[in-house]
Design an enzyme around this catalytic site. Sequence first.
Site, PDB file in Angstrom:
ATOM      1  N   LEU A   1      34.783  45.303  40.222  1.00 55.81           N
ATOM      2  CA  LEU A   1      34.181  43.980  40.140  1.00 55.81           C
ATOM      3  C   LEU A   1      33.562  43.843  38.747  1.00 55.81           C
ATOM      4  CD1 LEU A   1      33.426  41.430  41.862  1.00 55.81           C
ATOM      5  CD2 LEU A   1      31.142  42.421  41.920  1.00 55.81           C
TER       6      LEU A   1
ATOM      7  N   TYR B   1      31.573  35.700  47.946  1.00 52.56           N
ATOM      8  CA  TYR B   1      30.109  35.641  47.938  1.00 52.56           C
ATOM      9  C   TYR B   1      29.553  35.945  46.559  1.00 52.56           C
ATOM     10  CZ  TYR B   1      29.563  40.774  47.900  1.00 52.56           C
ATOM     11  OH  TYR B   1      29.573  42.094  47.547  1.00 52.56           O
TER      12      TYR B   1
ATOM     13  N   ARG C   1      43.063  30.571  64.896  1.00 56.91           N
ATOM     14  CA  ARG C   1      43.368  31.839  64.225  1.00 56.91           C
ATOM     15  C   ARG C   1      44.854  31.968  63.870  1.00 56.91           C
ATOM     16  NH1 ARG C   1      44.882  36.931  64.547  1.00 56.91           N
ATOM     17  NH2 ARG C   1      43.686  38.479  63.363  1.00 56.91           N
TER      18      ARG C   1
ATOM     19  N   GLU D   1      34.160  52.476  40.497  1.00 53.37           N
ATOM     20  CA  GLU D   1      32.793  51.939  40.520  1.00 53.37           C
ATOM     21  C   GLU D   1      32.075  52.505  41.732  1.00 53.37           C
ATOM     22  OE1 GLU D   1      32.810  47.651  41.082  1.00 53.37           O
ATOM     23  OE2 GLU D   1      34.523  47.783  42.435  1.00 53.37           O
TER      24      GLU D   1
ATOM     25  N   ARG E   1      31.506  33.360  37.846  1.00 58.79           N
ATOM     26  CA  ARG E   1      32.325  34.344  38.570  1.00 58.79           C
ATOM     27  C   ARG E   1      32.727  33.802  39.938  1.00 58.79           C
ATOM     28  NH1 ARG E   1      29.916  40.205  39.527  1.00 58.79           N
ATOM     29  NH2 ARG E   1      28.610  39.016  40.958  1.00 58.79           N
TER      30      ARG E   1
HETATM   31  N1  PLP Z   1      30.707  46.469  42.087  1.00 57.75           N
HETATM   32  C1  PLP Z   1      30.618  46.164  43.396  1.00 57.75           C
HETATM   33  C2  PLP Z   1      31.622  46.738  44.352  1.00 57.75           C
HETATM   34  C3  PLP Z   1      29.593  45.322  43.868  1.00 57.75           C
HETATM   35  O1  PLP Z   1      29.510  45.021  45.175  1.00 57.75           O
HETATM   36  C4  PLP Z   1      28.645  44.821  42.930  1.00 57.75           C
HETATM   37  C5  PLP Z   1      27.554  43.944  43.370  1.00 57.75           C
HETATM   38  O2  PLP Z   1      27.437  43.557  44.498  1.00 57.75           O
HETATM   39  C6  PLP Z   1      28.770  45.175  41.585  1.00 57.75           C
HETATM   40  C7  PLP Z   1      29.826  46.000  41.200  1.00 57.75           C
HETATM   41  C8  PLP Z   1      27.785  44.699  40.564  1.00 57.75           C
HETATM   42  O3  PLP Z   1      27.903  43.333  40.298  1.00 57.75           O
HETATM   43  P1  PLP Z   1      26.676  42.487  39.765  1.00 57.75           P
HETATM   44  O4  PLP Z   1      26.161  43.191  38.551  1.00 57.75           O
HETATM   45  O5  PLP Z   1      27.260  41.161  39.436  1.00 57.75           O
HETATM   46  O6  PLP Z   1      25.672  42.439  40.864  1.00 57.75           O
END
Ligand code: PLP
Length: 285
Positions: free
Chosen positions: A207, A33, A100, A182, A52
């Site tokens: 991420l 997503y 499935r 994070e 991305r």
């Molecule tokens: N880390 C995680 C786990 C996230 O779910 C998100 C955004 O949904 C981010 C970091 C930040 O990503 P972005 O700056 O692309 O929204």
Amino acid sequence: MSRIAYVNGRYVPMRDAKVHVEDRGYQFADAVYEVCEVRAGRLIDERRHLERLKRSLGEMRIAMPVTPRALGVVLREVVARNRIGYGLVYLQIGRGVARRDPAFPFPEVTPSLVVTARPLNITKNEALAAKGLAVVSVPDNRWGRVDIKTVGLLPNVLARQAAIDRGARDAWFVDKDGYVTEAASSNAWIVTADGKLVTRQADHAILRGITRMVTFEVSKAQGIIVEERGFTLEEAYAAREAFVTSATQIVMPVVSIDGHVLGDGKPGTVATALRRAFHNFAETA
Ligand code: PLP
């Protein structure tokens, strides 16, 4: 006005926006997503989000169901049909519908595409940014490839709820070596005593936030040094400031971590300045 979603080629009222019970996104979280901020009805950093998305799909070996150009049209159409001024647009692409079985369907099935949008409350968000967030730490129990933006977010769901249950707003994940990875839905940053920014390197444990990337550019323009490295909770407790970054939160100040109040307990000057300048560096399309 009823909300409108795009589901596999059709724009439908939300109550009719349904997927098949054997959709692999539903059964296996076999889907990726993206979320883009929408400002004045326009998409923020669409190009980077779609880059991305392409990477996530590549890592998952899911084909892009429509051309990037067509996807851009659908995103805008959903934003327009829902009359979003300020808000977000969400897109999800899954491997599709099949009986499935964990293995990829053979022969291949058509990947699914769903797009939704919703308004956000700018006054509420700004009020939150003026106050700052309290966060708590939780062990990072996620899988080893959270750099892929999949809908497999159960640990994030539980972490966010654990934070709320502990009277905080958000959770910071901490890896087995004691380093912050994070936040539950954003990237984590601290400002050191000598005014440097620190955020974890873009390995497989975070991420690669688009907002994180743009924040590097804002920091550079403001002459602030950024260190991409892991930082421990102890370092975070002693930080001058902290904040999180994400598409919908932009730069959101953090004022306490596990009950340790940072500075004077108010949003820091660095985070506030980065937040103010952010949209001069983000792309609007
Ligand atoms: N880390 C995680 C786990 C996230 O779910 C998100 C955004 O949904 C981010 C970091 C930040 O990503 P972005 O700056 O692309 O929204």
